[in-house]
Design an enzyme around this catalytic site. Structure first.
Site, PDB file in Angstrom:
ATOM      1  N   SER A 107       0.827  -1.207   0.000  1.00 39.05           N
ATOM      2  CA  SER A 107       0.000   0.000   0.000  1.00 39.05           C
ATOM      3  C   SER A 107       0.861   1.256   0.000  1.00 39.05           C
ATOM      4  O   SER A 107       1.922   1.299   0.622  1.00 39.05           O
ATOM      5  CB  SER A 107      -0.882  -0.003   1.247  1.00 39.05           C
ATOM      6  OG  SER A 107      -1.492   1.260   1.429  1.00 39.05           O
ATOM      7  N   TYR A 130      -1.809   5.784  -4.480  1.00 34.98           N
ATOM      8  CA  TYR A 130      -2.815   6.833  -4.319  1.00 34.98           C
ATOM      9  C   TYR A 130      -2.211   8.098  -4.904  1.00 34.98           C
ATOM     10  O   TYR A 130      -1.049   8.425  -4.614  1.00 34.98           O
ATOM     11  CB  TYR A 130      -3.134   7.057  -2.834  1.00 34.98           C
ATOM     12  CG  TYR A 130      -4.105   6.055  -2.246  1.00 34.98           C
ATOM     13  CD1 TYR A 130      -5.342   5.812  -2.836  1.00 34.98           C
ATOM     14  CD2 TYR A 130      -3.786   5.363  -1.072  1.00 34.98           C
ATOM     15  CE1 TYR A 130      -6.241   4.902  -2.286  1.00 34.98           C
ATOM     16  CE2 TYR A 130      -4.681   4.450  -0.518  1.00 34.98           C
ATOM     17  CZ  TYR A 130      -5.898   4.234  -1.135  1.00 34.98           C
ATOM     18  OH  TYR A 130      -6.780   3.334  -0.587  1.00 34.98           O
ATOM     19  N   THR A 156      -5.163   2.885  -7.621  1.00 36.66           N
ATOM     20  CA  THR A 156      -6.488   2.790  -6.990  1.00 36.66           C
ATOM     21  C   THR A 156      -7.339   3.963  -7.464  1.00 36.66           C
ATOM     22  O   THR A 156      -6.972   5.119  -7.294  1.00 36.66           O
ATOM     23  CB  THR A 156      -6.347   2.786  -5.462  1.00 36.66           C
ATOM     24  OG1 THR A 156      -5.539   1.666  -5.112  1.00 36.66           O
ATOM     25  CG2 THR A 156      -7.701   2.672  -4.779  1.00 36.66           C
ATOM     26  N   LYS A 231      -7.171  -0.420 -10.405  1.00 36.48           N
ATOM     27  CA  LYS A 231      -7.818  -1.139  -9.288  1.00 36.48           C
ATOM     28  C   LYS A 231      -9.074  -0.406  -8.841  1.00 36.48           C
ATOM     29  O   LYS A 231      -8.994   0.727  -8.343  1.00 36.48           O
ATOM     30  CB  LYS A 231      -6.845  -1.249  -8.107  1.00 36.48           C
ATOM     31  CG  LYS A 231      -7.447  -1.884  -6.851  1.00 36.48           C
ATOM     32  CD  LYS A 231      -6.400  -2.021  -5.759  1.00 36.48           C
ATOM     33  CE  LYS A 231      -6.924  -2.725  -4.534  1.00 36.48           C
ATOM     34  NZ  LYS A 231      -7.738  -1.861  -3.667  1.00 36.48           N
ATOM     35  N   HIS A 255     -12.979  -2.184  -3.122  1.00 41.00           N
ATOM     36  CA  HIS A 255     -12.164  -1.706  -2.002  1.00 41.00           C
ATOM     37  C   HIS A 255     -12.574  -2.417  -0.704  1.00 41.00           C
ATOM     38  O   HIS A 255     -12.595  -1.819   0.373  1.00 41.00           O
ATOM     39  CB  HIS A 255     -12.322  -0.182  -1.847  1.00 41.00           C
ATOM     40  CG  HIS A 255     -11.103   0.519  -1.321  1.00 41.00           C
ATOM     41  ND1 HIS A 255     -10.382   1.436  -2.059  1.00 41.00           N
ATOM     42  CD2 HIS A 255     -10.477   0.439  -0.120  1.00 41.00           C
ATOM     43  CE1 HIS A 255      -9.378   1.901  -1.318  1.00 41.00           C
ATOM     44  NE2 HIS A 255      -9.412   1.302  -0.135  1.00 41.00           N
TER      45      HIS A 255
END
Ligand code: FNR
Length: 373
Positions: A107, A130, A156, A231, A255
């Site tokens: 992440s 992100y 994402t 994603k 998510h």
């Protein structure tokens, strides 16, 4: 406490071990948590059509993802802040994934940096991105991930704002003071302030770029050569645009039901996406995968592989690296057994005809067996 015999059992163990604020952050979905339940329930409405009397003495579960050979189509989804679960956090996850011969996705909001995770040793790893308002931050981070040997970017796309997770609001969720979002530490973006609601929701509102759009998927390709997985796709429409925009693959994801509530379960949305992708890019799935049978169902509907999220943080909380290893091993064993009992010896033998879904047209009623005929 008896022996753990399936992946789901780790949730209750984690609940006992973790502070309430941490457990709730890991476990929660958005708002009514309808999609959270549906991610599991929808799997139970898909049944098998197993084939019998096929020699299943040898089963090959290996596959290739973006050109990388892995031992099984079961991979690790990005989940933020793993050191809240266990002091070794992302290190433990990286080692467990590597030992199992599969891919870990790190992440953006990890409590270990890309360099630290790379230092745990060899392994095929993806980096989840992100996109921050400050694009220099993004460009730097992508470059660091590339240098640290990460093989793909999972972009994402379902989080222009954080979903409303009511437990986090009640608990005033924030990152514990002894931890940081390690990738952003040097950029002064590693801390999360306390807020009157969810500290993470405020962080997202302050830092994450709500203007993100398809042109940015193109922009990302100008700053990195790494393949980009989009994603958070749930529709055929967005699948077609993702392919046109140069995505190397698609992850069907809601998510973990933490963003928009009342979207369908990912297993219900998968087939639409697979059809729209027309075999041009691989399609993956995450959300609610807890059994080897779930993995098989996703592959039968056209997925090239699946990712698991919560089972990793729950097993980390329970047993650290050994827990994550055990989760991967149990899913592997269950998936192998499902293949054997369905008459499939390799992933390419898994077909749509091995399952029947509730949206399939009912077969016409056949006449009953009549001994006099
Ligand atoms: C997530 N997820 C997530 N996704 C992402 O792109 N970046 C992130 O930092 C996180 N963080 C995160 C934390 C926690 C605690 C959870 C549960 C989930 C979503 C994750 O990648 C994945 O889509 C889901 O977790 C898959 O669903 P299951 O396996 O948790 O049901």
């Amino acid at each position: 406490m008896g022996e753990v015999t399936n992946v789901s059992e780790y949730e209750a163990i984690a609940k006992q071990k973790l502070p309430k604020m941490v457990f709730d952050y890991y476990a929660s979905g958005a708002e009514d948590q309808w999609t959270l339940q549906e991610n599991r329930n929808a799997f139970s409405r898909i049944l098998f059509r197993p084939r019998i009397l096929i020699d299943v003495s040898k089963i090959d579960m290996s596959t290739t993802v973006l050109g990388f050979k892995i031992s099984m189509p079961i991979m690790i989804a990005p989940t933020a802040m793993q050191k809240m679960a266990h002091p070794e956090g992302e290190y433990a996850t990286a080692r467990a994934a590597s030992a199992a011969g599969t891919i870990m996705t790190l992440s953006s909001w990890a409590t270990s940096s890309v360099e630290e995770v790379a230092s745990t040793g060899p392994g095929i790893r993806f980096f989840q991105l992100y996109v921050y308002k400050d694009r220099n931050v993004v460009a730097q981070l992508v470059r660091r991930a590339e240098r640290a040997g990460f093989k793909a970017i999972a972009l994402t796309v379902d989080t222009p704002r954080l979903g409303r997770r009511e437990a986090d609001i009640k608990n005033r969720f924030t990152l514990p003071p002894f931890l940081t979002l390690k990738n952003f530490e040097g950029l002064d973006l590693g801390k999360m302030d306390e807020a009157n609601d969810s500290g993470l929701a405020s962080y997202v509102a302050g830092q994450i770029d709500r203007t993100l759009s398809w042109k940015d998927v193109k922009w990302l390709q100008t700053i990195t050569k790494l393949p980009i997985l989009v994603k958070g796709v749930l529709t055929a429409e967005d699948t077609r645009i993702a392919v046109q925009s140069g995505a190397a693959g698609i992850i069907v994801s809601n998510h973990g039901a933490r963003q928009l509530d009342y979207v369908p379960a990912t297993i219900s949305a998968l087939e639409e996406v697979v059809k729209a992708a027309q075999g041009r890019v691989p399609v993956f799935l995450d959300g609610g995968v807890r059994r080897g049978t779930d993995v098989f169902k996703a592959l039968a509907l056209g997925a090239s592989g699946i990712f698991i999220g919560r089972p990793v943080v729950f097993s980390l909380a329970a047993e650290g690296e050994a827990g994550v290893r055990k989760v991967l091993q149990m899913l592997r064993d269950e998936f192998e057994l499902t293949m054997a009992l369905s008459g499939c010896r390799s992933l390419k033998e898994i077909t749509r005809d091995h399952i029947v879904a509730d949206w399939d047209t009912p077969r016409t009623q056949q006449p009953r067996y009549n001994p006099r005929l």
